[in-house]
Write an enzyme that holds these catalytic residues in place. Structure first.
Site, PDB file in Angstrom:
ATOM      1  N   ASP A 221     -16.724  45.187 -31.163  1.00  0.00           N
ATOM      2  CA  ASP A 221     -15.566  44.711 -30.415  1.00  0.00           C
ATOM      3  C   ASP A 221     -14.934  43.470 -31.046  1.00  0.00           C
ATOM      4  O   ASP A 221     -15.628  42.596 -31.568  1.00  0.00           O
ATOM      5  CB  ASP A 221     -16.032  44.373 -28.986  1.00  0.00           C
ATOM      6  CG  ASP A 221     -14.933  43.830 -28.112  1.00  0.00           C
ATOM      7  OD1 ASP A 221     -14.027  44.603 -27.768  1.00  0.00           O
ATOM      8  OD2 ASP A 221     -14.975  42.625 -27.783  1.00  0.00           O
ATOM      9  N   GLU A 296     -13.334  47.577 -34.093  1.00  0.00           N
ATOM     10  CA  GLU A 296     -12.083  47.418 -33.365  1.00  0.00           C
ATOM     11  C   GLU A 296     -11.367  46.183 -33.883  1.00  0.00           C
ATOM     12  O   GLU A 296     -11.865  45.061 -33.763  1.00  0.00           O
ATOM     13  CB  GLU A 296     -12.351  47.252 -31.864  1.00  0.00           C
ATOM     14  CG  GLU A 296     -11.058  47.131 -31.067  1.00  0.00           C
ATOM     15  CD  GLU A 296     -11.157  46.226 -29.858  1.00  0.00           C
ATOM     16  OE1 GLU A 296     -10.498  46.521 -28.864  1.00  0.00           O
ATOM     17  OE2 GLU A 296     -11.880  45.210 -29.924  1.00  0.00           O
TER      18      GLU A 296
END
Length: 577
Positions: A221, A296
């Site tokens: 993330d 990401e």
């Protein structure tokens, strides 16, 4: 990979070695655990609910499921604020529940990928509490600063003008430590200090812990935020230049400055390469299938490509391709779609796989962004391009955004706004409970309440109804997933072009295998096409699948010289020789 352009048609020839990996050409399914399936009646999804529904994922052809964070958390940002990276959040279950889920996934042949959140922890983490109190081991686990003195007022203020993603200053004063700490997201999400080797080692140990539990890899993330500019190079943290973005609401917003000191620092890529080395080392030591990384990063196209590797060291196998999330909308022309596909295919390093991401938990749903009438067309596009396809839970059903009132809003990104502007910022509408069947609460729970409201259309739009229907969004999705196993979609050449502003046409064919032609009409009117002018098709072709509102049915034979592409319809054809 060989790239060529012939007669205005962009073409890519893909080849997979005989030692291709499990993750290549796969279908990846994002589960938002809080909204997937509630097994214990508290209105919140959990791990046993995921375990219960793994067979569904297997049945629709999913290769691997990645779970949004399931770790112990005060839920300020619904799991992206982690208090203990080694523990399961109690609302989601126990470690035994997790191990049961892993065992069931292995039994039926689905890989499990965890969401790894390395940029920050929760402010309720033991690490942060010890850092606040000056514990020597944890003192420098986070980004701390004395702040600066305002020369006009004499008052102490934040070290710089850096704003958080969730609005307002990214610096928060801590009374106990008498310093500011950095949080690039919510106040309850203090940034970890990756210039401290102890933090780097700690987070590597987190990865090793879950790999040993049997996960197949990680979705990482918020990667661009890992490093800030090195304070050793400056006397203080410098202010970021203003963006002069006319669309930015105001000085409290993240868009107000250019993030040249807080994002995309060069050390970030090295960190990803280190993590790839870690998972490769784990694979070499423990055997089994290759372990897997997805990253990401909402950043520039050039930066995304760096996550694949630098030509010497490997990075993540899947640097998420967000072009269709950030650059394409329901008004985009066919030429724009093709340009973005060409750009990615041309820029990839040799020996890697493309990937396509059309939705996730941070964006409005595909059917709401592109229109319900286009959901099949968009899924056809996703499933017939080369490489990996990533689907957010519910997109296979054509689930739409659910209106969430200001009073029911829980997303911190929206809560930091106001009743007039919150909805545009809110991620809640795409996070509502999965619609399993027509029973109360959409079969998500047997409770009389849910943490976010269930969509009002669940009785007519749900998985069970679509599985039973002879033709539905889900049936089309299943057909497409099966089709991807054909040689022409696994290794075949892609030839793609826009015929005009509305129509995209492309083919996939492997040597010695069937020729497939895909026609997508983004327009609002039907168009008659002479397909034989575009590809070496015979007089007739068979319809493999088409959008729900198409005039054609699966298995129908059509004349290629006068094929009708209906409005907002996608169709997959196979040549009849």
């Amino acid at each position: 990979m060989r790239v060529l352009t012939v007669a205005g048609v962009f073409a890519v020839v893909l080849s997979l070695s005989s030692a291709s990996q499990w993750w290549e050409n796969g279908n990846y399914y994002q589960i938002y655990p809080r909204s997937f399936r509630d097994s214990d009646g508290d209105g919140i999804g959990d791990l046993n609910g995921v375990t219960e529904k793994l067979q569904y994922l297997k049945d629709i052809g999913i290769t691997a499921a990645w779970l949004s964070p399931i770790f112990k958390s005060p839920m300020v940002d619904f799991g992206y604020d982690i208090a203990d990276f080694y523990q399961i959040h109690p609302e989601y279950g126990t470690m035994e529940d997790f191990e049961r889920m892993i065992a069931r996934a292995k039994e039926i042949g689905i890989k499990i990928i965890l969401d790894f959140v390395p940029n920050h922890s929760s402010d309720k983490s033991e690490w942060f509490i010890k850092s606040v109190n000056g514990d020597p081991q944890y003192k420098d686990y986070y980004i701390w600063h004395n702040g600066r003195i305002n020369q006009q007022t004499g008052e102490r203020e934040a070290p710089s003008n850096w704003n958080s993603e969730f609005r307002y200053s990214a610096w928060e004063w801590n009374e106990i430590r008498q310093q500011y700490y950095l949080h690039q997201f919510a106040i309850g999400q203090p940034d970890l200090n990756y210039r401290n080797p102890a933090v780097v080692n700690e987070m590597k140990n987190v990865m090793r812990f879950w790999l040993a539990k049997g996960v197949s890899g990680f979705r990482i993330d918020a990667v661009p935020y890992l490093f800030e500019v090195d304070l050793d190079r400056y006397n203080e943290y410098p202010d970021e230049p203003l963006s002069n973005d006319s669309d930015c609401p105001g000085p409290d917003d993240h868009c107000y400055t250019q993030h040249i000191y807080t994002q995309d620092q060069q050390e970030t890529y090295d960190m990803v390469y280190q993590w790839r080395e870690l998972v490769d080392e784990f694979h070499a030591e423990h055997g089994g299938d290759q372990r897997f990384l997805m990253t990401e990063a909402y950043t520039s196209f050039e930066n995304i490509m760096k996550y694949y590797g630098d030509g010497i060291r490997n990075g993540s196998q899947v640097p998420f391709n967000f072009d269709f999330l950030t650059s394409i909308n329901n008004a985009s022309k066919a030429t724009e779609y093709v340009e973005h596909i060409e750009k990615w295919m041309n820029a990839m390093p040799a020996g890697v796989s493309a990937n396509w991401v059309l939705g996730n938990h941070d964006n409005k749903r595909v059917a709401s962004r592109f229109g319900v009438q286009r959901i099949d067309l968009i899924n056809i596009l996703l499933q017939t391009l080369p490489g990996l396809a990533v689907t957010y839970n519910g997109e296979e059903l054509g689930m739409t955004d659910v209106y969430i009132s200001w009073e029911d809003t829980v997303d911190p990104n929206a809560c930091n706004s106001d009743p007039q502007h919150y909805y545009d910022r809110s991620r809640d509408p795409a996070r509502t409970p999965y619609q399993w069947d027509a029973s109360p609460m959409a079969g998500f729970t047997y409770a009389d309440h849910t943490w976010l409201p269930v969509s009002a259309d669940y009785k007519t739009n749900n998985a069970l109804q679509q599985l039973r229907a002879p033709q539905s969004h889900l049936q089309i999705f299943k057909t497409l997933v099966r089709l991807r196993q054909e040689p022409s979609f696994r290794t075949g050449e892609l030839k793609i072009k826009a015929l005009d502003d509305d129509v995209i046409i492309y083919s996939r064919q492997a040597e010695g295998s069937d020729l497939y032609v895909i026609v997508l009409n983004l327009g609002s009117t039907a168009k008659t096409l002479e397909l034989t002018k575009q590809f070496s098709l015979g007089a007739e072709a068979e319809v493999i699948t088409s959008s729900l509102q198409s005039r054609y049915i699966n298995g129908e034979t059509v004349k290629t010289s006068e094929f009708v592409a209906d409005a907002n319809v996608g169709t997959v054809l196979v040549a009849l020789n």
